[in-house]
Design an enzyme around this catalytic site. Structure first.
Site: not given
Length: 330
Positions: A176, A246
């Protein structure tokens, strides 16, 4: 045509949200905690989103249990999958995994959401961002528990998505906020992280690749890698389910360029649907871009992830013996 899953900022649809949902390339919506105020509000939001969409809308959420459960009030508090290791009896562990898979899926579908991106098939090794989201540190144990969890999801009528292929658990960096690299060889990954994916490939409806680079194998993160998605996943493993990227706004995706370049790279590598979350400008850029068309089979794969029938209401669900039975594991 490319297939895009977007997000929204609040608990109600704005005019811009409705315009984006009506775009021909948008056929997915992912919901977050910020989109939830109450059960009634959530269900109305979902109804409005489906009405605004130009084609069948795949609505998703990350509702794994433990620290990754977007909705709390009115929903069962699903424990982390890692906590199943506290159950000493193996048969009981398997029963708990199946019941929790069913409970999670049944409650999520009861409010009108098609899928939760679950289960996590990563190995609990050195990654804090994975940690107790994983079933175990032992690949064979992951395979057994995840198999039962998937059976529960399927019993409830929900398609499952294994993540993060071919394994995010053996890197410390969080994709992330960083660009993780895993320096192991293909043989080492096959012998460890890849094992749960190998053993469960026939049960998986969807797969989400990791924003992790495996430099001994390919310079691109798995989600942008034709080697991982085409050669390994499609050809070698014969996977015929849906490949979801993702979130392309994650730091681990930035190696592929700007948002348009990331979208193009993910689609060319073999993703059926790309996710652009927490970056509205990026989503607009992708929609305005000349993206490579996906094959007709790609749309069919995504459509198979939709709910096959209308689920019972959450209120009705909570009156069933099956729901009561699953509560014992909370």
């Amino acid at each position: 045509m490319a297939q895009l899953m977007i997000d929204i900022a609040g608990t109600e649809l704005t005019a811009e949200d409705k315009k984006l949902l009506a775009a021909p390339a948008v056929n997915g919506l992912i919901l977050f905690t910020r989109n939830f105020a109450s059960l009634e509000q959530l269900q109305e939001l979902i109804r409005e989103a489906r009405a605004a969409a130009a084609k069948p809308l795949l609505i998703a959420v990350d509702h794994e249990g433990g620290r990754v459960q977007r909705f709390r009030e009115g929903f069962s508090a699903i424990p982390s999958m890692g906590s199943l290791q506290k159950i000493e009896n193996e048969d009981e562990r398997q029963r708990a995994a199946r019941d929790l898979g069913w409970l999670m899926a049944a409650e999520v579908q009861a409010v009108g959401i098609d899928i939760s991106f679950a289960p996590v098939l990563d190995v609990d090794d050195c990654s804090d961002v994975i940690g107790d989201r994983a079933f175990s540190a032992v690949p064979s144990e992951i395979s057994k528990l995840a198999s039962s969890f998937i059976e529960g999801m399927h019993e409830a009528g929900m398609a499952c998505t294994g993540k993060h292929f071919p394994g995010h658990g053996s890197v410390q960096a969080d994709s992330h906020i960083a660009i993780p690299e895993d320096d192991r060889t293909l043989e080492q990954i096959r012998a460890h992280d890849l094992k749960p994916f190998l053993s469960l490939i026939q049960k998986l409806d969807g797969i989400m690749p990791a924003h992790v680079i495996y430099p001994q194998i390919d310079p691109q993160p798995a989600g942008f890698s034709e080697f991982w998605l085409q050669q390994i996943l499609r050809s070698e493993l014969q996977f015929n389910g849906t490949i979801f990227s993702d979130d392309l706004s994650m730091q681990g995706a930035t190696v592929a360029g700007d948002m348009e370049q990331r979208a193009v790279a993910a689609l060319k590598a073999g993703c059926d649907m790309i996710l652009v979350c927490n970056d509205r400008a990026g989503a607009v850029q992708v929609l305005d871009a000349d993206l490579p068309a996906t094959e007709p089979e790609s749309a069919q794969r995504v459509n198979r992830m939709l709910m096959s029938s209308n689920a019972v209401s959450l209120e009705e669900l909570k009156r069933t013996q099956r729901w009561e039975q699953a509560q014992r594991w909370l």
